[in-house]
Design an enzyme around this catalytic site. Structure first.
Site, PDB file in Angstrom:
ATOM      1  N   ASP A 115       9.244   2.530  -0.671  1.00 12.34           N
ATOM      2  CA  ASP A 115       8.362   3.259   0.147  1.00 12.34           C
ATOM      3  C   ASP A 115       8.522   2.877   1.567  1.00 12.34           C
ATOM      4  O   ASP A 115       8.156   1.811   2.072  1.00 12.34           O
ATOM      5  CB  ASP A 115       7.128   2.816  -0.302  1.00 12.34           C
TER       6      ASP A 115
ATOM      7  N   TYR B 104       0.801  -1.097   0.121  1.00  6.95           N
ATOM      8  CA  TYR B 104      -0.190   0.043   0.005  1.00  6.95           C
ATOM      9  C   TYR B 104       0.812   1.176  -0.062  1.00  6.95           C
ATOM     10  O   TYR B 104       1.808   1.398   0.703  1.00  6.95           O
ATOM     11  CB  TYR B 104      -1.001   0.069   1.237  1.00  6.95           C
TER      12      TYR B 104
ATOM     13  N   LYS C 280       4.934   9.003   8.343  1.00  6.59           N
ATOM     14  CA  LYS C 280       4.771   8.376  10.028  1.00  6.59           C
ATOM     15  C   LYS C 280       5.594   9.191  10.931  1.00  6.59           C
ATOM     16  O   LYS C 280       5.850  10.239  11.328  1.00  6.59           O
ATOM     17  CB  LYS C 280       4.764   6.815   9.777  1.00  6.59           C
TER      18      LYS C 280
END
Ligand code: KE4
Length: 431
Positions: free
Chosen positions: A239, A144, A267
């Site tokens: 990623d 994702y 994050k």
């Protein structure tokens, strides 16, 4: 546990927010029941609106690696907020933050800040397309990269939790430029390059996947990807929104000793505030506007409050690198404890762990990609989730997520978690 106030708040929320949440996974659709509403959090603990206390294993889906409301981050936000929250004008703070990221992130000469992991990944793909002059990308089922159109082609986080591999609204034209392969399947990648010669701008992947549960790259998988990219003039995009500044100070690049061409962050980098970033070698990054032709922008990108929180977080991690060893030891303690308890039960299970990322899958087969992850027994998972929640343990409300430990969790908390699992086993096993 009484959740009357949370139930009431959820009804109110659904009147004015789609699904009552601002991000689908929070709605508990894949585990059933109504979400709890949080009033406050501190350290390893969440406190809901009915004054129930939980040990937090999502840490805001990764950012709060030091635990909630860490004093160094709160102090930085307090100090900056009195000077203003956003200017839309360059600040020294952005340069200081960029210098720190360049210092800590291997193989990054320049970095551009954005406001989310989605923005970071979306921008990195546009940059790779602009730099190579090619249109197609390869992503992996179960990975994702946020909710931008090029990625919602069998996404592995919220979307797959709902079993909606292709989201409505993603156009066929954008979908045609996204090629799919199975994680850990190098042959499929080679076939895609054969079929799409000179058309593939980049491969984007989670170097350690966290959105189908935690799935580790097989030996040489990523080094083979790098070789294929080199020989096809394509870029390798890591990623690291989840792994960056979590698996090691230098993220997965450091831990796996392999350099990507572009790296995205989110994050942890924002310390709990909205920060995403993407970086890489100057020759690629200089293709970005305003000096280069690839456009990318953002009103609140690099805003001083988020920069101050991120700077405080990264500085703390730089000055206290033992956090990573501590997190790894705690996660290993937890995963070994779970294994101990489950191996004496009737339940089929697999535990995947790397550093402070781990996931539990109710299946006998090793979980090495999205196909194997989907074999997990979701009914067991639902009962497990709710049994643990009732025991004061807040796990990710989806079988396709990883646990994110924070370093505020104590061994007493870990033992409480393991006791909660022991208490829950009969409930989980009930057919
Ligand atoms: P955001 O746009 O949500 O900040 O980041 C998107 C993203 C990109 N790359 C990876 C590897 C990610 O894990 C994410 C977001 N992670 C999910 C949890 N698996 C966020 C939780 C949510 O969607 O609410």
């Amino acid at each position: 546990m009484l959740n009357e106030r949370s139930k009431k708040l959820f009804i109110e929320a659904k009147k004015v927010i789609p699904g009552g949440v601002n991000s689908p996974v929070r709605a508990f659709k894949s585990v059933g029941g109504d979400p709890i509403f949080i009033k406050k959090a501190k350290g390893a603990y969440l406190f809901d609106e009915d004054n129930n206390k939980y040990i937090d294993y999502i840490s805001s889906w990764g950012p709060l690696i030091l635990g909630h409301a860490h004093e160094s981050v709160i102090e930085a936000i307090n100090q900056q907020s009195h000077k203003g929250t956003s200017y839309g004008i360059p600040t020294e703070l952005e340069t200081k933050m960029a210098e720190l990221v360049v210092e800590l992130a291997p193989n990054v000469d320049k970095v551009r800040f954005v406001n989310s992991g989605t923005e970071a990944c979306m921008s990195a793909v546009r940059l790779a397309r602009g730099f190579t002059g090619k249109d197609k990308i390869i992503k992996f089922s179960g990975c994702y990269h946020g909710h931008a159109d090029p990625f919602l082609i069998e996404a592995g986080s919220g979307a797959s939790t709902f079993g909606m591999p292709n989201s409505p609204g993603v156009t066929k034209s954008s979908a045609k430029d996204t090629l799919l392969a199975e994680y850990n399947n190098i042959d499929q990648v080679m076939q895609l390059f054969e079929k799409n010669k000179n058309e593939i701008a980049a491969i984007i992947l989670e170097p350690v996947a966290g959105n189908m549960g935690c799935v580790l790259p097989k030996q040489n998988f990523i080094s083979e990807l790098k070789k294929i990219c080199l020989s096809n003039d394509s870029l390798l995009i890591f990623d690291e929104v989840m792994t960056g500044f979590r698996l090691a100070l230098g993220g997965a690049q450091e831990l796996l000793s392999i350099d990507a061409d572009l790296i995205t962050y989110g994050k942890v980098i924002g310390g709990g505030l909205p920060v995403g970033a993407f970086g890489g070698r100057s020759e690629i990054m200089d293709f970005l506007a305003p000096d280069g032709p690839v456009y990318q922008a953002g009103t609140l990108s690099g805003n001083p409050i988020a920069m101050s929180a991120g700077f405080a977080m990264l500085t703390y991690l730089q000055q206290n690198p033992n956090v990573f060893a501590s997190l790894n030891e705690k996660t290993t303690y937890l995963s070994k404890g779970v294994e101990e308890r489950l191996k004496n039960s009737e339940l089929p299970f697999q535990i995947n762990q790397l550093g402070s990322m781990m996931s539990l899958h109710f299946t006998n087969d090793p979980v090495i990609d999205f196909t194997s992850a989907k074999k997990g027994d979701n009914d067991y998972f639902k009962r497990y989730f709710h049994a643990m929640l009732a025991n004061g343990v807040y796990l990710p409300p989806s079988a396709y997520e990883s646990y994110f430990l924070n370093d505020a969790i104590s061994y007493e908390d870990l033992d409480h978690t393991l006791d909660a699992l022991s208490d829950s086993l009969s409930f989980i096993e009930r057919k």
